[in-house]
Design a protein around this motif. Sequence first.
Motif, PDB file in Angstrom:
ATOM      1  N   ASP A 343       0.801  -1.223   0.000  1.00  0.00           N
ATOM      2  CA  ASP A 343       0.000   0.000   0.000  1.00  0.00           C
ATOM      3  C   ASP A 343       0.835   1.276   0.000  1.00  0.00           C
ATOM      4  O   ASP A 343       0.274   2.371   0.017  1.00  0.00           O
ATOM      5  CB  ASP A 343      -0.928   0.014   1.225  1.00  0.00           C
ATOM      6  CG  ASP A 343      -1.986  -1.070   1.173  1.00  0.00           C
ATOM      7  OD1 ASP A 343      -2.370  -1.452   0.046  1.00  0.00           O
ATOM      8  OD2 ASP A 343      -2.420  -1.534   2.236  1.00  0.00           O
ATOM      9  N   ASP A 344       2.147   1.165  -0.019  1.00  0.00           N
ATOM     10  CA  ASP A 344       3.024   2.336   0.040  1.00  0.00           C
ATOM     11  C   ASP A 344       2.798   3.195  -1.208  1.00  0.00           C
ATOM     12  O   ASP A 344       3.030   2.742  -2.331  1.00  0.00           O
ATOM     13  CB  ASP A 344       4.478   1.885   0.120  1.00  0.00           C
ATOM     14  CG  ASP A 344       5.457   3.037   0.287  1.00  0.00           C
ATOM     15  OD1 ASP A 344       5.050   4.208   0.114  1.00  0.00           O
ATOM     16  OD2 ASP A 344       6.640   2.767   0.572  1.00  0.00           O
ATOM     17  N   PRO A 345       2.367   4.443  -1.043  1.00  0.00           N
ATOM     18  CA  PRO A 345       2.106   5.286  -2.222  1.00  0.00           C
ATOM     19  C   PRO A 345       3.356   5.617  -3.018  1.00  0.00           C
ATOM     20  O   PRO A 345       3.243   6.091  -4.151  1.00  0.00           O
ATOM     21  CB  PRO A 345       1.480   6.547  -1.614  1.00  0.00           C
ATOM     22  CG  PRO A 345       1.919   6.557  -0.194  1.00  0.00           C
ATOM     23  CD  PRO A 345       2.030   5.122   0.223  1.00  0.00           C
ATOM     24  N   ALA A 346       4.520   5.376  -2.438  1.00  0.00           N
ATOM     25  CA  ALA A 346       5.760   5.653  -3.170  1.00  0.00           C
ATOM     26  C   ALA A 346       6.109   4.529  -4.147  1.00  0.00           C
ATOM     27  O   ALA A 346       6.948   4.726  -5.035  1.00  0.00           O
ATOM     28  CB  ALA A 346       6.913   5.876  -2.199  1.00  0.00           C
ATOM     29  N   ASP A 418      -0.777   2.736  -7.403  1.00  0.00           N
ATOM     30  CA  ASP A 418      -0.943   3.058  -8.820  1.00  0.00           C
ATOM     31  C   ASP A 418      -2.331   2.670  -9.311  1.00  0.00           C
ATOM     32  O   ASP A 418      -2.954   3.403 -10.100  1.00  0.00           O
ATOM     33  CB  ASP A 418       0.118   2.326  -9.655  1.00  0.00           C
ATOM     34  CG  ASP A 418       1.400   3.127  -9.798  1.00  0.00           C
ATOM     35  OD1 ASP A 418       1.443   4.271  -9.311  1.00  0.00           O
ATOM     36  OD2 ASP A 418       2.361   2.613 -10.399  1.00  0.00           O
ATOM     37  N   ARG A 419      -2.833   1.528  -8.865  1.00  0.00           N
ATOM     38  CA  ARG A 419      -4.170   1.119  -9.302  1.00  0.00           C
ATOM     39  C   ARG A 419      -5.237   2.070  -8.767  1.00  0.00           C
ATOM     40  O   ARG A 419      -6.173   2.425  -9.493  1.00  0.00           O
ATOM     41  CB  ARG A 419      -4.462  -0.313  -8.863  1.00  0.00           C
ATOM     42  CG  ARG A 419      -5.790  -0.835  -9.395  1.00  0.00           C
ATOM     43  CD  ARG A 419      -5.953  -2.318  -9.176  1.00  0.00           C
ATOM     44  NE  ARG A 419      -5.931  -2.674  -7.769  1.00  0.00           N
ATOM     45  CZ  ARG A 419      -5.702  -3.902  -7.310  1.00  0.00           C
ATOM     46  NH1 ARG A 419      -5.465  -4.893  -8.160  1.00  0.00           N
ATOM     47  NH2 ARG A 419      -5.699  -4.156  -6.015  1.00  0.00           N
ATOM     48  N   VAL A 420      -5.099   2.490  -7.505  1.00  0.00           N
ATOM     49  CA  VAL A 420      -6.044   3.450  -6.947  1.00  0.00           C
ATOM     50  C   VAL A 420      -6.014   4.749  -7.738  1.00  0.00           C
ATOM     51  O   VAL A 420      -7.060   5.323  -8.073  1.00  0.00           O
ATOM     52  CB  VAL A 420      -5.736   3.703  -5.457  1.00  0.00           C
ATOM     53  CG1 VAL A 420      -6.500   4.923  -4.944  1.00  0.00           C
ATOM     54  CG2 VAL A 420      -6.084   2.474  -4.626  1.00  0.00           C
ATOM     55  N   THR A 421      -4.809   5.228  -8.063  1.00  0.00           N
ATOM     56  CA  THR A 421      -4.693   6.459  -8.853  1.00  0.00           C
ATOM     57  C   THR A 421      -5.395   6.322 -10.196  1.00  0.00           C
ATOM     58  O   THR A 421      -6.163   7.201 -10.612  1.00  0.00           O
ATOM     59  CB  THR A 421      -3.212   6.794  -9.085  1.00  0.00           C
ATOM     60  OG1 THR A 421      -2.593   7.086  -7.833  1.00  0.00           O
ATOM     61  CG2 THR A 421      -3.051   7.991 -10.010  1.00  0.00           C
ATOM     62  N   LEU A 426     -10.243   7.374 -13.634  1.00  0.00           N
ATOM     63  CA  LEU A 426     -11.307   6.942 -14.535  1.00  0.00           C
ATOM     64  C   LEU A 426     -12.675   7.309 -13.983  1.00  0.00           C
ATOM     65  O   LEU A 426     -13.557   7.787 -14.722  1.00  0.00           O
ATOM     66  CB  LEU A 426     -11.208   5.428 -14.757  1.00  0.00           C
ATOM     67  CG  LEU A 426      -9.944   4.909 -15.455  1.00  0.00           C
ATOM     68  CD1 LEU A 426      -9.946   3.389 -15.494  1.00  0.00           C
ATOM     69  CD2 LEU A 426      -9.814   5.473 -16.860  1.00  0.00           C
ATOM     70  N   HIS A 427     -12.866   7.091 -12.689  1.00  0.00           N
ATOM     71  CA  HIS A 427     -14.174   7.368 -12.081  1.00  0.00           C
ATOM     72  C   HIS A 427     -14.453   8.862 -11.983  1.00  0.00           C
ATOM     73  O   HIS A 427     -15.521   9.337 -12.387  1.00  0.00           O
ATOM     74  CB  HIS A 427     -14.231   6.726 -10.697  1.00  0.00           C
ATOM     75  CG  HIS A 427     -15.493   7.001  -9.951  1.00  0.00           C
ATOM     76  ND1 HIS A 427     -16.740   6.667 -10.436  1.00  0.00           N
ATOM     77  CD2 HIS A 427     -15.710   7.585  -8.744  1.00  0.00           C
ATOM     78  CE1 HIS A 427     -17.669   7.023  -9.573  1.00  0.00           C
ATOM     79  NE2 HIS A 427     -17.075   7.589  -8.538  1.00  0.00           N
ATOM     80  N   GLU A 428     -13.501   9.615 -11.447  1.00  0.00           N
ATOM     81  CA  GLU A 428     -13.748  11.030 -11.193  1.00  0.00           C
ATOM     82  C   GLU A 428     -13.866  11.835 -12.475  1.00  0.00           C
ATOM     83  O   GLU A 428     -14.575  12.851 -12.509  1.00  0.00           O
ATOM     84  CB  GLU A 428     -12.627  11.585 -10.303  1.00  0.00           C
ATOM     85  CG  GLU A 428     -12.659  11.010  -8.886  1.00  0.00           C
ATOM     86  CD  GLU A 428     -11.434  11.375  -8.076  1.00  0.00           C
ATOM     87  OE1 GLU A 428     -10.534  12.090  -8.618  1.00  0.00           O
ATOM     88  OE2 GLU A 428     -11.344  10.940  -6.914  1.00  0.00           O
TER      89      GLU A 428
END
Length: 561
Positions: A343-346, A418-421, A426-428
């Motif tokens: 889950d590390d955003p880096a 990366d997947r969350v980004t 796509l959603h927003e």
Amino acid sequence: MGSLLVDENAPVSYSAPPGSVRRRTFLEGAAALTGGAAALLAAAPARANSPIFAHGVASGDPLPGGVILWTRVTVAPEATPGSGLGAPASVRWEIAADPSFTSIAATGSATAGPDTDHTVKVDVTGLAPATDYYYRFTALGTTSTTGRTRTAPADSASPERLRLGVVSCSNWEAGWFSAYRHLAARDDLDAIVHLGDYIYEYGRDEYGGRHGAVRGHDPVHEIVTLTDYRIRHAQYKTDPDLAALHALRPFICTWDDHESADNSWSGGSSKHDPAVSGDWRDRRAASARAYLEWMPVRANGSGDNVRIYRRLRFGTLAELSMLDLRSYRDREAKAVTGWREIDDPARTITGKAQMDWLTAGLASSPARWKLVGNSVMIAPLVFPPLEPATTAAFTSVMGLPQAGIPVNGDQWDGYTADRVTLFRTLHERGIGDVVFLTGDIHSSWGADLPIDAANYPGGPTVGTEFVVPSVTSSSIGELLKAPPRTIAVPIEESIKGINRHLRYIELESHGYGVLEVTAARATMDWFYVLDVEDPNTGVRLGASYTVASGGRMAPSPAPIG
């Protein structure tokens, strides 16, 4: 966004020779080239590949006004691939609108020299859009076989459909490339999308099929050097089924890990030992150089700074973004000790520049369908994807990733930030009709892509993923060493029961996909060869899923066939 429906029993439009039915019907005859494709080439003054053009011809990366043409010239008996031997030779190329070459569209010359392993790659421009062309090369008094290619529609055009063959994971030792033969027998494909693992790096007898290796790799050792990679690419190009498909259709390719080394990342590979195989950067640069020499792809840069992620348009109907998910990724997080790293955003699988390019391109695309050539699975495959509150409590107490325990950290599951980004973008931004085309895991999957897998089918989905099986590489079902469609079936159902967004799973069969895109829908047909160890095997239709534009579930129409 779209959801999936399956029709696993719809008839396929091939005819089966009498007595050839195994396990299911829907078989195709074993001819290497049949129907319209063979007829078209029969009209050309095609020649069997001579020793001068022993590795065939190929085309790739079609644009509305251009295409890559490729061949390799054996200038002397000793000038074998990777040898560095042989003088440069002048090569003439021609491309024409007719198979008799009476209407030449473009012509020119190039040099095949030892610095490119005597390969020739020409980026032809000035062609007409949405047009079939024929091409050939001449060197040392010999003319190659005739190839056929097709340009993309004009950017402003609105084609009725786009139809792509989709393949990945073709291990020379694990079986025969019959999937390529059956794709070559079709006369309805605009291009072939290869999603990686076009070659394998293993030494001889290190990674065969169910009963070992059906044929041996050259060189016999694991490939590490530029010479090694050149020899291995050359060997694969001699396969007659692959050569036939290359000569008939333009390829659109990306690499995955086995074009360099297993489970590769930006700084190494899980199977690369610097003490034995030298510096990773040297190996990575060697593999990339050989790949670009031997494959009909466009790329920028050189060495270990090659950029192959790129975008191709098919009028206003579809745009295809081909990703590179190996060159920029961080090292895979290890189970147990590295679970929280996931889950590390880096941490990244795409690298920032590629992610910015991808999200910007998807947001600004003028095409109805946004296709993404994606080498590793993006759909969540985790345990347990419980309802959101329970998942959060469970993972917090147990010290697990927020979405649950990933089954395979080599996929996007190991790079959740990366997947969350990507999914949030796509959603927003309201980006619809996104379809990921994926390979890598030697099995077939159809998935909705939810923002929150634990909440599925509640909440929004942002796209669809179609994962195609391997051409030959060993499947999960084969590793179970059980009779076909026995142990694998309850495993498939169990996975779908826990991960409800995974709508179709088939863990055993080898083959290919055929994707058809129209303004109304995107349809994937999965085709499975009957026996990957039989060079004359037939093929069956395994399943067909459809995603309607701008909608969720709808009755699946008849398969493409």
